[in-house]
Write a protein that holds these residues in place. Structure first.
Motif, mmCIF file in Angstrom:
data_model
loop_
_atom_site.group_PDB
_atom_site.id
_atom_site.type_symbol
_atom_site.label_atom_id
_atom_site.label_comp_id
_atom_site.label_asym_id
_atom_site.label_seq_id
_atom_site.Cartn_x
_atom_site.Cartn_y
_atom_site.Cartn_z
ATOM 1 N N PRO A 71 0.821 -1.202 0.000
ATOM 2 C CA PRO A 71 0.000 0.000 0.000
ATOM 3 C C PRO A 71 0.862 1.261 0.000
ATOM 4 N N GLY A 72 0.245 2.380 -0.337
ATOM 5 C CA GLY A 72 0.951 3.657 -0.242
ATOM 6 C C GLY A 72 1.205 3.980 1.225
ATOM 7 N N PRO A 73 2.195 4.804 1.528
ATOM 8 C CA PRO A 73 2.501 5.125 2.925
ATOM 9 C C PRO A 73 1.275 5.679 3.656
ATOM 10 N N SER A 74 1.128 5.292 4.910
ATOM 11 C CA SER A 74 -0.089 5.674 5.644
ATOM 12 C C SER A 74 -0.127 7.162 5.975
ATOM 13 N N ASN A 75 1.008 7.841 5.875
ATOM 14 C CA ASN A 75 1.011 9.283 6.172
ATOM 15 C C ASN A 75 0.922 10.134 4.914
ATOM 16 N N PHE A 76 0.656 9.503 3.759
ATOM 17 C CA PHE A 76 0.527 10.251 2.502
ATOM 18 C C PHE A 76 -0.953 10.405 2.155
ATOM 19 N N PHE A 77 -1.344 11.620 1.803
ATOM 20 C CA PHE A 77 -2.746 11.871 1.455
ATOM 21 C C PHE A 77 -2.827 12.736 0.193
ATOM 22 N N THR A 78 -3.689 12.330 -0.710
ATOM 23 C CA THR A 78 -3.867 13.102 -1.950
ATOM 24 C C THR A 78 -5.350 13.345 -2.184
ATOM 25 N N ASN A 79 -5.648 13.893 -3.331
ATOM 26 C CA ASN A 79 -7.043 14.201 -3.632
ATOM 27 C C ASN A 79 -7.800 12.986 -4.152
ATOM 28 N N VAL A 80 -7.104 11.920 -4.515
ATOM 29 C CA VAL A 80 -7.808 10.779 -5.123
ATOM 30 C C VAL A 80 -7.634 9.494 -4.326
ATOM 31 N N GLY A 81 -7.119 9.576 -3.138
ATOM 32 C CA GLY A 81 -6.723 8.330 -2.487
ATOM 33 C C GLY A 81 -5.361 8.027 -3.052
ATOM 34 N N ASP A 82 -4.509 7.427 -2.276
ATOM 35 C CA ASP A 82 -3.129 7.300 -2.749
ATOM 36 C C ASP A 82 -2.965 6.326 -3.894
ATOM 37 N N TYR A 83 -3.721 5.232 -3.836
ATOM 38 C CA TYR A 83 -3.384 4.103 -4.688
ATOM 39 C C TYR A 83 -3.927 4.277 -6.104
ATOM 40 N N ILE A 84 -3.041 4.203 -7.069
ATOM 41 C CA ILE A 84 -3.472 4.158 -8.469
ATOM 42 C C ILE A 84 -2.680 3.047 -9.146
ATOM 43 N N CYS A 85 -3.394 2.103 -9.714
ATOM 44 C CA CYS A 85 -2.710 1.048 -10.457
ATOM 45 C C CYS A 85 -2.720 1.447 -11.926
ATOM 46 N N PHE A 86 -1.560 1.809 -12.413
ATOM 47 C CA PHE A 86 -1.492 2.338 -13.771
ATOM 48 C C PHE A 86 -1.671 1.247 -14.824
ATOM 49 N N THR A 87 -1.261 0.038 -14.500
ATOM 50 C CA THR A 87 -1.277 -1.009 -15.529
ATOM 51 C C THR A 87 -2.369 -2.054 -15.284
ATOM 52 N N CYS A 88 -3.285 -1.782 -14.363
ATOM 53 C CA CYS A 88 -4.316 -2.789 -14.052
ATOM 54 C C CYS A 88 -5.556 -2.622 -14.926
ATOM 55 N N ALA A 89 -6.297 -3.707 -15.026
ATOM 56 C CA ALA A 89 -7.589 -3.653 -15.713
ATOM 57 C C ALA A 89 -8.620 -3.176 -14.712
ATOM 58 N N VAL A 90 -8.948 -1.903 -14.771
ATOM 59 C CA VAL A 90 -9.916 -1.362 -13.809
ATOM 60 C C VAL A 90 -11.059 -0.691 -14.563
ATOM 61 N N GLY A 91 -12.199 -0.612 -13.876
ATOM 62 C CA GLY A 91 -13.294 0.151 -14.435
ATOM 63 C C GLY A 91 -12.883 1.603 -14.461
ATOM 64 N N SER A 92 -13.003 2.235 -15.609
ATOM 65 C CA SER A 92 -12.560 3.623 -15.732
ATOM 66 C C SER A 92 -13.358 4.271 -16.856
#
Lengths: 655, 422
Positions: free
Chosen positions: B150-171
């Protein structure tokens, strides 16, 4: 066949954009003897003037075009010639190349002080109908492409006529070959040279205004990217023939289209060859294209009537001053180490450690440029080889990181030697261009590969167990610098250094006394690449990752070279001071509240001093200071001994 | 749900405490022994790529957003009797991120790090190891990705930290072919890692959801290329009716110009082009294109509460309205929300922990609901979809007050009408 014809026809307008830049490079080289990498920066400056007048000041098209291309651009050319390149007219082409590199770094930042940092979108075209589309059978061309094609063809015709049939064309070429002989014939060489620069700068302005609308945003690096691709077309023209530059540019555009059409998409070949095509072509042309392989540059046939250039003002020091200087040096090093270890916080320790490691990388420039007298534009690539090897060997074979760093250095040395073998036949700017082509090939072919760089995410690199802490790692870096510095000193003072000095002075003379210049150059390249590779491995350890974009890009390598030759490419101290300058100048600028862009202006303009002090600012200052101190000591000694009736010792001696 | 509600009550109470602070003053609150915290101030610092940025993305305007938000909060008395201050604004000049992050940690005496809007996040590990609350723009793998999961627990962004760039996701990229009934896809990417990863993710998503077929794909383009004539000719031959790109603004515009020239009638889906001036100046070729934002676009009507506040205070503070200043505003709101939730005895760790308990954080409607209990390892796939019409952005497919369309994390089949969200 229809498809092929389609690719050819559609490739022509884009080829003309390459051709426009290539013609500019050839024009500048023909009329000034400068392989002007700053052409991209000059083009950007004119495009910025055009943008400001058209968009910000709402000027009509024609006056804005005239002001940008026929007023601002020649004016810039005049200023560059009058205050900079006139002094370099008879300097070696490599010196001119370094100065043009400095301009490439500094000029866009100076322009940005005027136009600001914000993205500027939508540069208008000079075509009245902007991007209006014109159809021709199955094919179409837009307004900007039409303007580019027409301007390119007209430029070729005009320039060819100018050089072939006019007196000024002949005089421009004559001044490049021998200003002195031209002046003997009653020609004002200064005026002709100014005209040459104004003409070539006008051409850069024309290219800038025509090429800028190809991009959605006005940015200097767009011009640089196009320029490095167009160098292949200029090489195809042997840097002399303007019609051939047109042909080279158009062929490049067509070839890119054909490869995109026929190479299997997403194949290894397509992925490797297509993005790197201009650089592969440039490399091959430099190696195999007749006319580009001469070892020596054309020199002024009357150069011999001038007295030889003054030697560097070596100063003989008295034994007392020598001891004092060495003691002072030791004191500075010890104090520096103590300060770093006991006073600096983690931030400053990181900065100083980076400076120490960069000094190691810069020692590679000391070897290849300072000792061997060659310009290599791929030192950052050698550092990358070291950094990537360090990371990959840790990951794949779980070897100790210090061992992998040493293996990385050896691998970089091997790559350097391999590059040197085919590049042996090249000299001066041709070697510089070949090394730049190599750096760009590495960048576009190998860096995207996962087994080289790690792929999407930089590979982690641990620090050695005993140097996990910042202080211990700093000491490790210092030890490495001491070892690398000692090696460089030994090489410089030893047989290899003497051989390289001889080869640098005259290859023929060196060969006549049995020195194998080829093996010496291969050795210099290998040693230089090995040192850069060692530095690359340490940089990866410092950042705990082998990050190519942050540490090893080819353009970063250009800044390194400019900085090192400005400070002093011949000494170990020069490398150390350059390393410190690269990390401390930005901090200094921040302290006084000045934008970081100024560092590039300072570094770039610093290279301009290369014209006056090819030995570097540091060495020049050291010599002046030593001479001053020695004079004072002599005076004092004379005063003291005249009372006792004995003579002075330690007189300044010209080397 | 119970935890969420209980937390909401705590947050509301904490907010109330914050709001009455001007009357109470700092003396009313307990002393806090934390970096960057004085009896009167809470200091934060940020790092952006302001100079030497090859993309010209104006990342430094993220500071405008933070400043504007702090001005807004300070106008109400600050938090726990202390004014918020953006005390350190660092520029990493692209290559010096680690160094500047080290400076933030050791020289600047800051309580939290915001905003972080950088092209290369080489100092991420230092911030993660230190555990300092860190808020930024999620364009780097280090925030959380398939390589940092997972992304570091002390990191916060506007979209949630985790983005899988190469995964098959609904988008939206995988959904739009179905929505627009255009199934013959052309895909172009540069031969640089982020761009090819984007192409790879698209390829997998389209394959999984069977919403379209890539009939032409070129991942070998040179960064900075302007000649797309061969690619467009081939796309035309292969009957491409929708072009999905992984290019920058330069590439997308040059491609669109070539498509117009060769008469390829296919809308383009742009990955990252929320730049009004870029679109306006190239409306002749980009009209009809689609793009996405992970925040409520400035054109959202009716504007959510957070947007109204942002526009009001960015103007008051003399800042610039940009995508990045909006990110800075959201970062600052996220920080203040966590700070208030941590209570008057706040510490860096308490702020991190409190933020990680937020389950429906929206920054006043500027972003889709974020669940920080899972956002470090689960992708939040909500986006607002925009269409370029007459050189302007027009939000489409959302509903009034609900600009986002969302796809569940474990989506099996692409819905015809995905869930919309505020």
């Amino acid at each position: 066949v229809t498809d092929l014809l389609g690719y050819v026809i559609r490739g022509i307008p884009f080829g003309c954009a390459f051709a426009l830049v290539a013609i500019g490079l050839v024009l500048t080289y023909k009329t000034s003897g400068v392989f002007n990498l700053a052409f991209a920066a000059q083009a950007f400056a004119s495009a910025a003037v055009y943008y400001q007048l058209r968009v910000e000041s709402d000027w009509p098209n024609v006056p804005a075009f005239i002001a940008a291309v026929f007023v601002a651009a020649p004016l810039l050319g005049y200023v560059l010639e009058r205050f900079l390149f006139r002094r370099l007219r008879t300097a070696p082409a490599v010196s001119k190349l370094v100065v043009s590199l400095g301009l490439l770094v500094a000029l866009p930042e100076i322009v940005k002080l005027w136009i600001g940092d914000d993205a500027l979108y939508g540069v208008p075209t000079i075509w009245p109908n902007q991007f209006g589309i014109y159809h021709w059978g199955d094919y179409a061309i837009d307004g900007n492409e039409a303007a580019t094609v027409i301007a390119t063809v007209v430029s070729v015709i005009v320039l060819t006529l100018l050089f072939r049939y006019t007196g000024i064309g002949l005089r421009m070429r004559a001044v490049v070959e021998s200003p002195r002989m031209t002046e003997l014939a009653g020609v004002n060489a200064d005026r002709v040279s100014s005209f040459s620069w104004m003409l070539s700068s006008l051409f850069a302005g024309l290219a800038g205004v025509l090429i800028a609308p190809l991009f959605s945003q006005l940015a200097a690096n767009n011009f640089t990217i196009l320029l490095v691709a167009a160098i292949a077309a200029a090489a195809f023209a042997r840097l002399t023939s303007i019609p051939m530059a047109l042909l080279g540019g158009v062929l490049l555009g067509i070839l890119q289209g054909i490869l995109a059409g026929y190479l299997p998409l997403n194949s290894v070949l397509a992925n490797g060859l297509r993005p790197s095509l201009p650089f592969v072509l440039l490399f091959l042309l430099l190696l195999f294209w007749p006319g580009l392989r001469q070892k020596r540059e054309i020199t002024d046939p009357l150069a011999g009537v001038d007295p030889p250039p003054a030697g560097l003002a070596a100063i003989g020091r008295g034994p007392g001053l020598t001891v004092a200087t060495r003691a002072l040096a030791v004191l500075i090093v010890v104090l520096g180490l103590a300060l770093a270890l006991f006073s600096l916080d983690a931030f400053w320790l990181l900065i100083v450690t980076r400076a120490v490691i960069l000094a190691i990388v810069f020692l590679s420039i000391t070897v290849i440029t300072g000792i061997a007298g060659q310009i290599s534009l791929c030192q950052a690539t050698f550092a990358a080889v070291g950094g990537f090897a360090t990371a990959q060997l840790v990951h794949v074979w779980s070897l100790p990181v210090l061992l992998t760093t040493l293996i990385g250095a050896l691998l970089a040395a091997a790559v350097g030697a391999l590059l040197a073998v085919p590049a042996l036949r090249l000299g001066g700017i041709y070697l510089a261009l070949a090394t730049f082509a190599f750096a760009l090939m590495f960048d576009s072919i190998l860096v995207p590969l996962g087994w080289v760089s790690g792929g999407d995410v930089p590979l982690d690199v641990p620090r050695p167990e005993f140097a996990r802490g910042d202080h211990a790692f700093f000491l490790l870096a210092v030890v490495m610098l001491a070892i690398a510095g000692t090696v460089v000193l030994l090489v410089r003072r030893g047989t290899t250094g003497k051989y390289l000095d001889a080869v640098r002075g005259s290859e023929d003379a060196a060969a006549s006394i049995g020195i194998n210049s080829s093996s010496q150059r291969v050795l210099a390249f290998a040693l230089s690449a090995g040192i850069a590779g060692l530095g690359g491995g340490l940089l990866a350890m410092l950042d705990t990752q082998a990050n190519y974009a942050a540490n090893f890009s080819p353009f970063l390598g250009l800044v390194w070279l400019v900085l090192v030759v400005t400070v002093s490419a011949r000494t170990v101290e020069g490398a150390v001071v350059a390393g410190l300058a690269l990390v401390l100048v930005p901090e200094l600028l921040k302290e006084v509240g000045i934008s970081l862009e100024w560092q590039y202006i300072l570094f770039g303009l610093g290279a301009l001093t290369y014209a006056r002090h090819p030995e570097g600012i540091l060495e020049a200052q050291q010599r002046q200071l030593t001479a001053f101190v020695q004079r004072r000591l002599d005076r004092r000694h004379r005063a003291a001994t005249s009372d006792e009736g004995t003579g002075p010792e330690g007189r300044p001696v010209a080397a | 749900m119970r935890v969420g509600r209980a937390f909401t009550a705590v947050a509301v109470a904490a907010l109330a405490v914050g709001l009455v602070a001007p009357a109470a003053g700092a003396a009313e609150f307990p002393a806090v022994d934390q970096p960057g915290v004085t009896p009167t101030e809470i200091k934060v610092g940020g790092v952006v790529t302001a100079s030497n940025d090859p993309t010209g993305a104006n990342l430094d305007t993220a500071y405008d957003g933070v400043n504007a938000y702090f001005k807004y909060v300070n106008s109400k008395g600050g938090v726990y009797g202390r004014k918020l201050k953006l005390d350190s604004k660092r520029d990493d000049g692209l290559a010096n991120n680690r160094q500047e992050v080290q400076g933030l940690l050791t020289q600047d005496d800051v309580f939290a790090v915001l905003p972080v809007a950088v092209q290369l996040f080489t100092g991420a590990k230092l911030l993660a190891d230190k555990g300092i609350p860190t808020y930024g723009w999620d364009i780097n793998e280090e925030w959380g990705s398939e390589h940092h999961n997972p992304g570091p627990s002390n990191f916060f962004t506007n979209v949630g930290d985790y983005i899988c760039f190469t995964c098959a996701v609904g988008s939206p990229q995988a959904w739009l072919p179905k929505k627009l009934d255009r199934h013959r896809i052309g895909n172009l990417a540069f031969n640089v890692s982020q761009s090819t990863a984007c192409a790879e993710g698209l390829e997998k998503s389209l394959k999984k959801f069977k919403t379209g077929k890539i009939v032409f794909q070129d991942k070998s383009l040179t960064f900075g290329a302007t000649d797309y004539s061969a690619q467009v000719a081939q796309m035309k031959d292969k009957g491409v009716d929708l072009v999905i790109t992984c290019l920058d603004g330069n590439g997308a515009t040059a491609l669109a110009r070539e498509m117009k020239k060769q008469g390829l009638d296919a809308p383009q889906i742009l990955p990252n082009a929320y730049r009004p001036e870029l679109i306006e100046k190239n409306a002749d070729v980009l009209d009809g294109s689609y793009l996405f934002t992970t925040f409520a676009p400035l054109e959202t009507k009716p504007a959510p509460k957070g947007m109204k506040l942002y526009k009001k205070w960015i103007k008051k503070s003399g800042g610039e309205i940009t995508e990045n200043s909006l990110m800075g505003w959201i970062n600052a709101d996220e920080f203040v929300t966590g700070l208030k939730a941590a209570g008057p005895n706040f510490t860096q760790q308490k702020v991190v922990d409190a933020t990680n308990k937020l389950t429906k954080y929206t920054a006043g409607g500027l972003i889709p609901p974020l669940n920080w209990t899972t956002a470090h390892q689960n992708q939040i796939e909500c986006s607002a979809v925009l269409k370029v019409v007459d050189g302007k952005f027009k939000p489409v497919f959302g509903k009034k007050g609900k600009p986002f369309i969302c796809f569940p994390d474990n989506l099996k089949k692409m819905p015809k009408n995905p869930q919309v969200s505020s």
